[in-house]
Motif scaffolding. Structure first.
Motif, PDB file in Angstrom:
ATOM      1  N   TYR A   3       0.823  -1.210   0.000  1.00  8.81           N
ATOM      2  CA  TYR A   3       0.000   0.000   0.000  1.00  8.81           C
ATOM      3  C   TYR A   3       0.853   1.254   0.000  1.00  8.81           C
ATOM      4  N   GLY A   4       0.403   2.231  -0.812  1.00 14.39           N
ATOM      5  CA  GLY A   4       0.926   3.566  -0.655  1.00 14.39           C
ATOM      6  C   GLY A   4       0.226   4.238   0.516  1.00 14.39           C
ATOM      7  N   CYS A  37       3.050  11.513  -0.249  1.00 15.53           N
ATOM      8  CA  CYS A  37       2.701  10.088  -0.259  1.00 15.53           C
ATOM      9  C   CYS A  37       3.978   9.287  -0.499  1.00 15.53           C
ATOM     10  N   ILE A  38       4.006   8.090   0.076  1.00 15.59           N
ATOM     11  CA  ILE A  38       5.121   7.185  -0.181  1.00 15.59           C
ATOM     12  C   ILE A  38       4.555   5.877  -0.707  1.00 15.59           C
ATOM     13  N   SER A  39       5.134   5.412  -1.803  1.00 17.09           N
ATOM     14  CA  SER A  39       4.624   4.218  -2.464  1.00 17.09           C
ATOM     15  C   SER A  39       5.210   2.960  -1.819  1.00 17.09           C
ATOM     16  N   THR A  59       4.713   1.030   9.626  1.00 16.96           N
ATOM     17  CA  THR A  59       4.559   2.423  10.040  1.00 16.96           C
ATOM     18  C   THR A  59       5.182   3.359   9.011  1.00 16.96           C
ATOM     19  N   VAL A  60       4.532   4.477   8.819  1.00  9.90           N
ATOM     20  CA  VAL A  60       5.032   5.544   7.972  1.00  9.90           C
ATOM     21  C   VAL A  60       5.317   6.749   8.850  1.00  9.90           C
ATOM     22  N   LYS A 100      -3.626   3.664  -0.055  1.00  8.94           N
ATOM     23  CA  LYS A 100      -4.089   3.332  -1.408  1.00  8.94           C
ATOM     24  C   LYS A 100      -3.354   2.075  -1.850  1.00  8.94           C
ATOM     25  N   TYR A 101      -4.116   1.146  -2.357  1.00 12.03           N
ATOM     26  CA  TYR A 101      -3.532  -0.112  -2.790  1.00 12.03           C
ATOM     27  C   TYR A 101      -2.544   0.097  -3.929  1.00 12.03           C
ATOM     28  N   TRP A 102      -1.336  -0.427  -3.743  1.00 11.51           N
ATOM     29  CA  TRP A 102      -0.340  -0.595  -4.796  1.00 11.51           C
ATOM     30  C   TRP A 102       0.434   0.658  -5.195  1.00 11.51           C
ATOM     31  N   ASP A 103      -0.048   1.827  -4.908  1.00 13.13           N
ATOM     32  CA  ASP A 103       0.622   3.037  -5.413  1.00 13.13           C
ATOM     33  C   ASP A 103       0.175   4.253  -4.610  1.00 13.13           C
TER      34      ASP A 103
END
Length: 125
Positions: free
Chosen positions: A32-33, A50-52, A78-79, A99-102
């Motif tokens: 997840y992004g 955002c981080i992918s 964790t982000v 967000k899923y995948w990106d």
């Protein structure tokens, strides 16, 4: 149970720093992004970074460039949002979302499907 929990907010003086955390559980974090948003009083919520899953960072607002950075720890799910040189205009409630995948583009923030409850950041002048 799917959760995103923000922490690390607080009161800081102009020019100071804070590190926010978005701790997650209940889903496969690694695919997840994770995006950070903020909402100031009387203003709309805005996407900031955002981080992918592949550790690429996307910045949505120019005002945080060179001041805010993101990182992720897949082992801790964790982000982190490192915020330096804080200004009073950074005062807001900060939220993380997945967000899923990106990472989303500015035109498809609607694809973020789960949000945390937010953490307050207040920067005094």
């Amino acid at each position: 149970q799917l959760q995103l929990v923000e922490s690390g907010g607080g009161l800081v003086q102009f020019g100071g720093s804070l590190r926010l955390s978005c701790e997650t559980s209940g889903f496969n974090f690694a695919v997840y992004g994770i995006a950070w948003f903020r909402q100031a009083p009387g203003k709309e919520r805005e996407g900031i970074l955002c981080i992918s899953p592949s550790n690429k960072t996307k910045t949505y607002v120019d005002s945080v460039k060179a001041r805010f950075t993101m990182s992720r720890d897949n082992t801790k799910k964790t982000v982190y949002l490192q915020m330096d040189s804080l200004k009073p205009e950074d005062t807001a409630v900060y939220y993380c979302a997945r967000k899923y995948w990106d990472c989303p583009t500015r035109t498809n923030f609607w694809t973020l499907d789960s949000w945390g409850q937010g953490t307050q950041v207040t920067v005094s002048s």
